[in-house]
Design an enzyme around this catalytic site. Sequence first.
Site, PDB file in Angstrom:
ATOM      1  N   GLY A 100      43.239  59.136   5.976  1.00 36.19           N
ATOM      2  CA  GLY A 100      41.923  59.037   6.590  1.00 36.19           C
ATOM      3  C   GLY A 100      40.825  59.088   5.543  1.00 36.19           C
ATOM      4  O   GLY A 100      41.069  59.345   4.359  1.00 36.19           O
TER       5      GLY A 100
ATOM      6  N   ALA B 212      40.331  72.251   8.465  1.00 36.80           N
ATOM      7  CA  ALA B 212      39.018  71.625   8.294  1.00 36.80           C
ATOM      8  C   ALA B 212      38.720  70.585   9.369  1.00 36.80           C
ATOM      9  O   ALA B 212      37.672  69.950   9.337  1.00 36.80           O
ATOM     10  CB  ALA B 212      38.934  70.969   6.916  1.00 36.80           C
TER      11      ALA B 212
ATOM     12  N   HIS C 242      25.460  62.554  14.365  1.00 35.28           N
ATOM     13  CA  HIS C 242      26.633  62.098  13.617  1.00 35.28           C
ATOM     14  C   HIS C 242      26.849  60.597  13.845  1.00 35.28           C
ATOM     15  O   HIS C 242      26.241  59.993  14.726  1.00 35.28           O
ATOM     16  CB  HIS C 242      27.889  62.870  14.032  1.00 35.28           C
ATOM     17  CG  HIS C 242      27.947  64.259  13.469  1.00 35.28           C
ATOM     18  ND1 HIS C 242      27.358  65.334  14.095  1.00 35.28           N
ATOM     19  CD2 HIS C 242      28.510  64.738  12.335  1.00 35.28           C
ATOM     20  CE1 HIS C 242      27.558  66.430  13.374  1.00 35.28           C
ATOM     21  NE2 HIS C 242      28.253  66.089  12.300  1.00 35.28           N
ATOM     22  N   HIS C 243      27.758  60.038  13.079  1.00 34.01           N
ATOM     23  CA  HIS C 243      28.095  58.621  13.148  1.00 34.01           C
ATOM     24  C   HIS C 243      28.714  58.252  14.501  1.00 34.01           C
ATOM     25  O   HIS C 243      29.169  59.122  15.256  1.00 34.01           O
ATOM     26  CB  HIS C 243      29.069  58.264  12.022  1.00 34.01           C
ATOM     27  CG  HIS C 243      30.281  59.145  11.993  1.00 34.01           C
ATOM     28  ND1 HIS C 243      31.413  58.903  12.745  1.00 34.01           N
ATOM     29  CD2 HIS C 243      30.526  60.305  11.319  1.00 34.01           C
ATOM     30  CE1 HIS C 243      32.314  59.846  12.527  1.00 34.01           C
ATOM     31  NE2 HIS C 243      31.797  60.715  11.669  1.00 34.01           N
TER      32      HIS C 243
ATOM     33  N   LYS D 141      32.437  59.462  15.722  1.00 30.28           N
ATOM     34  CA  LYS D 141      32.808  60.856  15.983  1.00 30.28           C
ATOM     35  C   LYS D 141      33.145  61.018  17.459  1.00 30.28           C
ATOM     36  O   LYS D 141      32.390  60.590  18.335  1.00 30.28           O
ATOM     37  CB  LYS D 141      31.674  61.801  15.577  1.00 30.28           C
ATOM     38  CG  LYS D 141      32.046  63.282  15.695  1.00 30.28           C
ATOM     39  CD  LYS D 141      30.970  64.162  15.084  1.00 30.28           C
ATOM     40  CE  LYS D 141      31.282  65.648  15.246  1.00 30.28           C
ATOM     41  NZ  LYS D 141      32.547  66.029  14.564  1.00 30.28           N
TER      42      LYS D 141
END
Length: 249
Positions: A11, A85, A142-143, A146
């Site tokens: 990713g 994360a 956010h983009h 997401k």
Amino acid sequence: MTNIAICGANGKMGKNVNAVIESREDCKTIAGIDIFTKQYADFPIVETPDKLPEKPDVIIDFSNPASLDGLLEYCLSTGTALVVASTGYSDEQIQQIKNAAQQIPVFFTFNMSLGINLLVELAKKAASILGDRFDIEIVEKHHNQKIDAPSGTAIMLANAINETLDNSKNYVYDRHSRRQKRDKNEIGISSIRGGTIVGEHDVIFAGNDEVITLSHSAFSKRVFAEGSVNAAIFLKDQKPGLYDMSKLI
């Protein structure tokens, strides 16, 4: 030397993590985990943790919540430290992470950026000073790729503020169907999705005739990768327990 395996290696974040590791001399990527096993560097990529060719010191996970069960099973059985994360975990999954930390070192935070974690501390300080005299709103951007909303970071900010205020606040995520005045015990959380926005968070304290806004903007995913690698190196020599960015700050 800290030997690291990257979960979600193929990713965008996984590749950013490897780029950070390659720029350092105190750590090394020894393997990747990803359902897409195409190799792009000098380490093997396997589909699942149990297929890792050797045990890493730490696994950094930037995949998705669906990978959690397999990761925890491997780490608990081998005593491998884990940096979590990813975002979008359910309450049950967060409890799984906390339970695992009783047996292995686990680093878990909703955002790996040092700047965001400083923002959390500033928001807590502001809340302690301003108290109930200011309305609190959180806006995150956010983009358009997401999936989860609101962001884990927005929830982290809200929780930190709420704990400072003795958990007296309720969260309101959407106002379009609420035909009523704003309640003073609310923390409003709004999400914006568009373009290639890496991540922006505003914490707004709105009072009578004045507004205080605390903001953080990330311009590259590398800031999150840097934080996760720092966390992995820190975690290598730690005892079992749950750690977060406050330990690095």
